[in-house]
Design an enzyme around this catalytic site. Structure first.
Site, PDB file in Angstrom:
ATOM      1  N   HIS A   1      63.496  -6.710 -30.439  1.00  0.00           N
ATOM      2  CA  HIS A   1      64.756  -7.347 -31.567  1.00  0.00           C
ATOM      3  C   HIS A   1      66.236  -6.689 -31.116  1.00  0.00           C
ATOM      4  O   HIS A   1      66.350  -5.560 -30.685  1.00  0.00           O
ATOM      5  CB  HIS A   1      64.615  -6.440 -32.874  1.00  0.00           C
ATOM      6  N   SER A   2      66.933  -7.828 -31.066  1.00  0.00           N
ATOM      7  CA  SER A   2      68.317  -7.603 -30.667  1.00  0.00           C
ATOM      8  C   SER A   2      68.324  -6.813 -29.250  1.00  0.00           C
ATOM      9  O   SER A   2      67.771  -7.404 -28.269  1.00  0.00           O
ATOM     10  CB  SER A   2      69.116  -6.570 -31.575  1.00  0.00           C
ATOM     11  N   LEU A   3      68.999  -5.786 -29.131  1.00  0.00           N
ATOM     12  CA  LEU A   3      68.976  -5.133 -27.607  1.00  0.00           C
ATOM     13  C   LEU A   3      67.705  -4.855 -27.162  1.00  0.00           C
ATOM     14  O   LEU A   3      67.600  -4.855 -25.914  1.00  0.00           O
ATOM     15  CB  LEU A   3      69.903  -3.649 -27.862  1.00  0.00           C
TER      16      LEU A   3
END
Length: 645
Positions: free
Chosen positions: A270-272
């Site tokens: 998720h995300s980074l």
């Protein structure tokens, strides 16, 4: 009833960053086949109190000292319509210091056994040393919860009212919640699923919902065991850079998770976390060349991941902050700043074909992308730039208009855009030139409201809504049919589907980005995106979520972020539906064939990719302003008082 106005159960506890506790309340209303004539259906009451000192309410750099709590029936399923409002789950996403959360457990129908689940999760973000203190009380009435003295403190953690012989409470810690469920077969083969959290996040609490939903698919795999894990030691370290975080994850997989039973592996970031897992995969492939020969890579999945950084889709004050290192090395890398070991950004170097060709071996490569309401990661970055933007805008038109979105303008009429110059029938699947040109021109013009709406909402609002998310209304939980469509675009993109490169990228027959020519950030983004697409197909699933979309997409908290339920349902159904290891994935009558190319290195990896494999001095991994301020605040507090009292 004997025992009216008496406490049944009481327990004191505390949880740190990334921790959650679960209380499973079981009440046997009666035993046997016969219903007793004197049966009583009086409710049971639960109270959770955040007992943290009120003086720490505003201590955000040490906390925030907030709890998330929810209560639901054990058999609650978000896909099932609820008839009685008494069966509706209840939750409190923002239980502040010295506040109470009170709820009723209704016995509104006659059945032998009731089972409820109470979850209490820490909302601490910035400091892994401090903790939130709380008490949980269970009583036979509201009045019984007012005075704890009715249940002796020495009975903490035990049912202390003998009138409720049929009631029991099981307390589960974070580690127990994350334990691998008992095997349903005798097979010793395992499919390792790695969950990777994003910036200032954690796996253990923020991705627990996803973990539990994936485990529900275990019945689809009778010949292997799902083992879902995440690297917990990256919490409070996410400002130190993708390399630092990726090496930690890679070593965790190799040294702590891998054994001879592991035959398959999947990555969900998720995300980074999407970039962290990419670095980890490349690191493992380079340092442990045989790993992906022994272990079959199955799923590579990213959710709202800044795969192209966040250099051009963010406000100028954010770009300046990234460049200055306000969020450490990570911010500079996401801003596409040149690295200390090269004149190219890390994300460019990471997209080297000889590195990411390991992704060819994954059965499925899927990107989940927020179209709107994500102020953290722009749509163009999480989608690897290339999408049919005209089609996307048309699908979003009704929803954004109905929500009176101030940024929305009607989608571009393709008839008024420059015509598609490509008349080759074999290229009908390509992103139209008009769609691409319209987006590319608007991307460079940050005053264009429509492009701004698709690329970015307010960063400040998004950060605030992590802890204070706009929650769904009661109807959302009661009636699944009333929920808005979430998946608005689901298509497989190949290299052949891409539009021609922008003219500025070419110098003769070579991409300028592949030589020493200095590129603008916008040009660098397109170059990196094309490198990721070279010879690889990507399934791109675009979703339309209400705020906070960035955390809703992973259902960070079960009910506060419930808008993301359909995304997780889609992820599980698509990637963990059945054992199809020998069946190509099909979508829209198009088949994805596995790439059988062999990954080889002709040059010793420590020479070819020394920037990737070399272990830097710890000082090279710089934290940012938030981590530094949190550290100083924690040191000061520890000298003057105890936060954990």
């Amino acid at each position: 009833m004997e025992g009216d106005n008496k406490l049944i159960y009481f327990n004191k506890s505390s949880i740190k960053l990334g921790e959650l506790e679960r209380y499973v309340i079981t009440y046997d209303l009666y035993q046997g086949d016969d219903i007793p004539a004197d049966i009583r259906l009086d409710s049971i009451w639960v109270k959770i109190k955040n007992t943290t000192k009120l003086s720490y309410k505003a201590a955000y750099l040490l906390g925030p000292f907030i709890l998330y709590c929810d209560v639901r029936a054990k058999d609650y399923e978000n896909s099932r319509k609820i008839i009685s409002s008494m069966d509706k789950p209840v939750f409190q996403p923002n239980l502040q210091a010295q506040q109470n959360f009170l709820t009723e457990l209704s016995l509104h129908e006659i059945k032998p056994r009731y089972v409820w689940i109470v979850d209490v999760a820490s909302q601490i973000i910035f400091n892994k040393e401090t903790k939130v203190n709380f008490e949980i009380s269970i009583g036979s009435s509201k009045a019984s919860l007012k005075k704890r003295t009715r249940c002796d403190d020495t009975s903490s953690g035990k049912v202390c009212n003998t009138s409720f012989i049929g009631l029991s409470v099981q307390r589960l810690t974070t580690a127990e919640i994350w334990e691998v469920p008992p095997a349903i077969s005798l097979s010793q083969k395992s499919h390792l699923v790695i969950l990777t959290h994003g910036f200032q996040s954690n796996v253990s609490a923020d991705m627990a919902y996803m973990m539990e939903e994936i485990y529900k698919s275990q019945m689809n795999f009778p010949n292997e065991r799902l083992v879902i894990k995440g690297y917990m030691k990256n919490i409070c370290e996410t400002e130190k850079g993708i390399k630092f975080l990726g090496i930690g994850l890679a070593n965790y997989i190799i040294n702590e998770l891998y054994d001879d039973s592991v035959e398959k592996i999947s990555f969900i970031g998720h995300s980074l976390g999407g970039l962290i897992q990419t670095f980890a995969i490349c690191y493992i492939k380079t340092k442990h060349a045989d790993f992906f020969k022994k272990v079959q890579p199955v799923n590579f999945i990213s959710l709202a991941s800044p795969l192209l950084g966040i250099a051009t889709g963010t406000p100028n004050y954010v770009k300046m902050s990234l460049s200055m290192g306000i969020i450490g090395t990570t911010g500079q890398e996401l801003g596409l700043k040149d690295t200390t070991y090269s004149d190219k950004p890390l994300l460019y170097m990471l997209s080297d074909e000889s590195l990411i060709n390991v992704l060819f071996q994954f059965k499925r490569r899927t990107l989940y992308i927020n179209a709107i309401n994500d102020g953290i990661v722009p749509l163009y970055s999480s989608s690897l730039l290339f999408l049919d933007y005209s089609q996307l805008l048309q699908k979003l038109a009704g929803e954004i208009t109905s929500s009176c979105d101030p940024f929305f303008q009607p989608p571009v009429d393709p008839r008024k855009a420059p015509p598609n110059q490509n008349n080759n029938d074999s290229d009908n699947n390509k992103i139209s030139t008009s769609s691409w040109n319209t987006f590319w021109k608007s991307k460079g013009n940050q005053s264009n409201k429509k492009s701004k709406r698709l690329m970015n909402t307010s960063v400040i609002k998004s950060m605030k809504s992590v802890v204070l998310p706009p929650c769904p209304d009661p109807e959302f939980f009661l009636n699944p049919d009333a929920r808005a469509t979430t998946i608005i675009h689901d298509k497989i993109y190949t290299e052949k589907d891409l539009p021609p490169p922008s003219s500025t990228l070419y110098e003769g027959t070579t991409l300028k980005g592949d030589d020493k020519t200095k590129k603008t950030r916008k040009e660098m983004e397109e170059i990196i995106a094309r490198r990721w697409h070279k010879g690889m197909d990507w399934r791109k699933v675009v979703v339309s979520l209400k705020p906070d979309a960035h955390n809703n997409i992973i259902v960070r908290r079960r009910f506060a972020n419930a808008y993301g339920w359909p995304v997780i349902d889609h992820l599980v159904a698509t990637h963990f539906k059945r054992d199809d290891s020998d069946t190509p994935q099909k979508l829209n009558n198009r088949s994805i064939e596995e790439d059988t190319r062999t990954v080889t290195n002709s040059v010793e990896p420590n020479k070819l990719f020394s920037w990737l494999t070399k272990i830097e001095d710890p000082g090279a991994y710089r934290g940012g302003l938030v981590s530094t301020a949190s550290h100083f605040a924690s040191s000061w507090i520890s000298k003057h008082s105890s936060v954990t009292d």
